[in-house]
Design a protein around this motif. Sequence first.
Motif, PDB file in Angstrom:
ATOM      1  N   VAL A 124       0.847  -1.200   0.000  1.00 54.45           N
ATOM      2  CA  VAL A 124       0.000   0.000   0.000  1.00 54.45           C
ATOM      3  C   VAL A 124       0.877   1.243   0.000  1.00 54.45           C
ATOM      4  O   VAL A 124       1.723   1.403   0.881  1.00 54.45           O
ATOM      5  N   PRO A 125       0.712   2.163  -0.955  1.00 52.89           N
ATOM      6  CA  PRO A 125       1.518   3.389  -0.975  1.00 52.89           C
ATOM      7  C   PRO A 125       1.274   4.226   0.269  1.00 52.89           C
ATOM      8  O   PRO A 125       0.160   4.247   0.807  1.00 52.89           O
ATOM      9  N   PRO A 126       2.302   4.947   0.743  1.00 58.44           N
ATOM     10  CA  PRO A 126       2.140   5.767   1.952  1.00 58.44           C
ATOM     11  C   PRO A 126       1.022   6.793   1.852  1.00 58.44           C
ATOM     12  O   PRO A 126       0.346   7.064   2.848  1.00 58.44           O
ATOM     13  N   PHE A 127       0.801   7.362   0.651  1.00 56.14           N
ATOM     14  CA  PHE A 127      -0.230   8.393   0.559  1.00 56.14           C
ATOM     15  C   PHE A 127      -1.629   7.811   0.743  1.00 56.14           C
ATOM     16  O   PHE A 127      -2.542   8.499   1.230  1.00 56.14           O
ATOM     17  N   VAL A 128      -1.802   6.517   0.401  1.00 59.54           N
ATOM     18  CA  VAL A 128      -3.092   5.874   0.630  1.00 59.54           C
ATOM     19  C   VAL A 128      -3.314   5.685   2.129  1.00 59.54           C
ATOM     20  O   VAL A 128      -4.416   5.937   2.649  1.00 59.54           O
ATOM     21  N   VAL A 129      -2.276   5.248   2.830  1.00 63.92           N
ATOM     22  CA  VAL A 129      -2.364   5.120   4.287  1.00 63.92           C
ATOM     23  C   VAL A 129      -2.646   6.479   4.914  1.00 63.92           C
ATOM     24  O   VAL A 129      -3.442   6.606   5.852  1.00 63.92           O
ATOM     25  N   ALA A 130      -1.992   7.517   4.389  1.00 62.57           N
ATOM     26  CA  ALA A 130      -2.178   8.865   4.912  1.00 62.57           C
ATOM     27  C   ALA A 130      -3.618   9.328   4.737  1.00 62.57           C
ATOM     28  O   ALA A 130      -4.223   9.883   5.667  1.00 62.57           O
ATOM     29  N   LEU A 131      -4.182   9.118   3.554  1.00 63.83           N
ATOM     30  CA  LEU A 131      -5.557   9.528   3.310  1.00 63.83           C
ATOM     31  C   LEU A 131      -6.531   8.758   4.199  1.00 63.83           C
ATOM     32  O   LEU A 131      -7.516   9.322   4.694  1.00 63.83           O
ATOM     33  N   GLY A 132      -6.260   7.469   4.417  1.00 61.83           N
ATOM     34  CA  GLY A 132      -7.101   6.680   5.311  1.00 61.83           C
ATOM     35  C   GLY A 132      -7.029   7.186   6.743  1.00 61.83           C
ATOM     36  O   GLY A 132      -8.051   7.276   7.444  1.00 61.83           O
ATOM     37  N   ALA A 133      -5.813   7.535   7.193  1.00 55.81           N
ATOM     38  CA  ALA A 133      -5.643   8.052   8.555  1.00 55.81           C
ATOM     39  C   ALA A 133      -6.362   9.384   8.723  1.00 55.81           C
ATOM     40  O   ALA A 133      -6.981   9.651   9.759  1.00 55.81           O
TER      41      ALA A 133
ATOM     42  N   GLN B 284       1.787  21.687  20.593  1.00 57.86           N
ATOM     43  CA  GLN B 284       1.210  21.854  19.265  1.00 57.86           C
ATOM     44  C   GLN B 284       1.911  20.959  18.242  1.00 57.86           C
ATOM     45  O   GLN B 284       1.271  20.252  17.465  1.00 57.86           O
ATOM     46  N   VAL B 285       3.238  20.990  18.238  1.00 62.31           N
ATOM     47  CA  VAL B 285       4.000  20.189  17.280  1.00 62.31           C
ATOM     48  C   VAL B 285       3.756  18.703  17.506  1.00 62.31           C
ATOM     49  O   VAL B 285       3.598  17.923  16.550  1.00 62.31           O
ATOM     50  N   ALA B 286       3.698  18.281  18.780  1.00 62.26           N
ATOM     51  CA  ALA B 286       3.492  16.863  19.092  1.00 62.26           C
ATOM     52  C   ALA B 286       2.147  16.375  18.564  1.00 62.26           C
ATOM     53  O   ALA B 286       2.051  15.282  17.981  1.00 62.26           O
ATOM     54  N   ARG B 287       1.093  17.166  18.759  1.00 56.95           N
ATOM     55  CA  ARG B 287      -0.233  16.764  18.273  1.00 56.95           C
ATOM     56  C   ARG B 287      -0.257  16.658  16.757  1.00 56.95           C
ATOM     57  O   ARG B 287      -0.844  15.736  16.194  1.00 56.95           O
ATOM     58  N   HIS B 288       0.361  17.611  16.093  1.00 62.39           N
ATOM     59  CA  HIS B 288       0.363  17.610  14.627  1.00 62.39           C
ATOM     60  C   HIS B 288       1.324  16.571  14.056  1.00 62.39           C
ATOM     61  O   HIS B 288       1.220  16.235  12.871  1.00 62.39           O
ATOM     62  N   LEU B 289       2.250  16.092  14.873  1.00 60.72           N
ATOM     63  CA  LEU B 289       3.231  15.111  14.412  1.00 60.72           C
ATOM     64  C   LEU B 289       2.700  13.686  14.454  1.00 60.72           C
ATOM     65  O   LEU B 289       3.193  12.817  13.727  1.00 60.72           O
ATOM     66  N   VAL B 290       1.688  13.450  15.277  1.00 62.89           N
ATOM     67  CA  VAL B 290       1.216  12.082  15.506  1.00 62.89           C
ATOM     68  C   VAL B 290       0.833  11.377  14.213  1.00 62.89           C
ATOM     69  O   VAL B 290       1.339  10.278  13.907  1.00 62.89           O
ATOM     70  N   LEU B 291      -0.044  11.967  13.429  1.00 61.11           N
ATOM     71  CA  LEU B 291      -0.512  11.296  12.216  1.00 61.11           C
ATOM     72  C   LEU B 291       0.581  11.124  11.162  1.00 61.11           C
ATOM     73  O   LEU B 291       0.777  10.007  10.665  1.00 61.11           O
ATOM     74  N   PRO B 292       1.320  12.183  10.767  1.00 58.68           N
ATOM     75  CA  PRO B 292       2.348  11.959   9.738  1.00 58.68           C
ATOM     76  C   PRO B 292       3.438  10.977  10.180  1.00 58.68           C
ATOM     77  O   PRO B 292       3.887  10.153   9.371  1.00 58.68           O
ATOM     78  N   ALA B 293       3.875  11.060  11.429  1.00 60.18           N
ATOM     79  CA  ALA B 293       4.918  10.141  11.901  1.00 60.18           C
ATOM     80  C   ALA B 293       4.404   8.709  11.935  1.00 60.18           C
ATOM     81  O   ALA B 293       5.124   7.771  11.566  1.00 60.18           O
ATOM     82  N   THR B 294       3.169   8.524  12.367  1.00 55.56           N
ATOM     83  CA  THR B 294       2.599   7.173  12.429  1.00 55.56           C
ATOM     84  C   THR B 294       2.418   6.593  11.034  1.00 55.56           C
ATOM     85  O   THR B 294       2.707   5.411  10.790  1.00 55.56           O
ATOM     86  N   VAL B 295       1.949   7.413  10.104  1.00 55.41           N
ATOM     87  CA  VAL B 295       1.767   6.941   8.722  1.00 55.41           C
ATOM     88  C   VAL B 295       3.110   6.551   8.113  1.00 55.41           C
ATOM     89  O   VAL B 295       3.231   5.497   7.466  1.00 55.41           O
ATOM     90  N   LEU B 296       4.128   7.383   8.306  1.00 52.86           N
ATOM     91  CA  LEU B 296       5.451   7.051   7.775  1.00 52.86           C
ATOM     92  C   LEU B 296       6.001   5.793   8.434  1.00 52.86           C
ATOM     93  O   LEU B 296       6.634   4.957   7.765  1.00 52.86           O
ATOM     94  N   ALA B 297       5.760   5.634   9.729  1.00 50.95           N
ATOM     95  CA  ALA B 297       6.215   4.425  10.435  1.00 50.95           C
ATOM     96  C   ALA B 297       5.509   3.185   9.896  1.00 50.95           C
ATOM     97  O   ALA B 297       6.131   2.133   9.688  1.00 50.95           O
ATOM     98  N   ILE B 298       4.207   3.298   9.657  1.00 54.06           N
ATOM     99  CA  ILE B 298       3.446   2.157   9.132  1.00 54.06           C
ATOM    100  C   ILE B 298       3.974   1.730   7.771  1.00 54.06           C
ATOM    101  O   ILE B 298       4.038   0.528   7.456  1.00 54.06           O
ATOM    102  N   SER B 299       4.382   2.694   6.952  1.00 54.27           N
ATOM    103  CA  SER B 299       4.881   2.362   5.617  1.00 54.27           C
ATOM    104  C   SER B 299       6.227   1.648   5.667  1.00 54.27           C
ATOM    105  O   SER B 299       6.586   0.927   4.717  1.00 54.27           O
ATOM    106  N   GLN B 300       6.996   1.824   6.746  1.00 56.15           N
ATOM    107  CA  GLN B 300       8.324   1.231   6.844  1.00 56.15           C
ATOM    108  C   GLN B 300       8.344  -0.056   7.681  1.00 56.15           C
ATOM    109  O   GLN B 300       9.252  -0.868   7.548  1.00 56.15           O
ATOM    110  N   THR B 301       7.358  -0.229   8.543  1.00 54.91           N
ATOM    111  CA  THR B 301       7.374  -1.351   9.484  1.00 54.91           C
ATOM    112  C   THR B 301       7.313  -2.731   8.832  1.00 54.91           C
ATOM    113  O   THR B 301       8.049  -3.640   9.249  1.00 54.91           O
TER     114      THR B 301
END
Length: 322
Positions: free
Chosen positions: A147-156, A183-200
């Motif tokens: 699954v491409p990362p952008f698809v995971v991102a859109l789903g998240a 503020q940064v931590a809250r906004h970081l949760v989704l992009p960091a998690t999506v990128l992690a999911i794509s690499q795991t």
Amino acid sequence: MTILRLVLHRALVAVPVLALVSVAIFVLAAVSPFDPLSAYLGDRYLTMDPADQARLAAQLGFDDPLPQRYLHWVGDLLTGDLGTSLWLRQPVAEVITERLPWTVLLVAVAMVLATTTALVLGIWSAWRQGGWVDRAVTGLSHAIEGVPPFVVALGAIAIFGLGLAWLPVAGLTDAGAEITVGQVARHLVLPATVLAISQTPVLLLHVRQSLLAALTEDHVAGARTRGLPEARVVLRHALPGALLPFTTVLGARVAEVVTGAMLVEEVFSWPGVAQAVIGAASAVDFPLLAALTLLATVAVLLGSLLADVAYTLLDPRVRLDG
């Protein structure tokens, strides 16, 4: 070969690699269908007199022969001048200084999440091969791997941002808010998690396979025959050897992480370096595009070097000969 000699050898190899990459960037940008003057002027391009357009293009060097533009850029680069971004209207060095820390933060958090998850679930799956955890983890990993990362991102975004409204889906902070840790931590949760999911998935499956192979080795069988507890056999005798190739895999994943970060930053409007690559390419911004691409190339080369150095330090039996 000592580690110092390895570093020097890789540094010498990096010089022609970076030179070829830089030439390729300029050639590809030169044949691009996008007009850099149009990107530079924006809406004014449609109303400006053609003669004025021609004078401005000559002033900015757009009409210069490609070799001349490239040599001029190399000369400035050797003096420490990365040029000025025509797209963002600011020095390239300033763009990188402002954006690089946010990309490093995103990638670092994502890789810590991905590596930790891969190690825990990969070890558990191999240890309890055939169990429900192993079947669930391996099946899910194979499914997510394609699954491409952008698809995971859109789903998240659809689930956690729009549906449940738990997390913000864009930017570094809320609109009008100051940059704070919260503020940064809250906004970081989704992009960091999506990128992690794509690499795991790749990391997890590699850990599992390596540990399964290590569990069949003679010294592991000997530890079992001595009556050692199974947990000690797995963690103290099988796991160290299984994790050695893992360092190489991490180094080889740098290119995939860079690509994934570009997609994630674009989807979540994360103000990092990777997001600027897309804008620079669309605007045919030669100085910015060249600097960012070379930066990505250096990251890939450095990741490979660090992986080899780590492998050598962890296993003294390894002798590098080239």
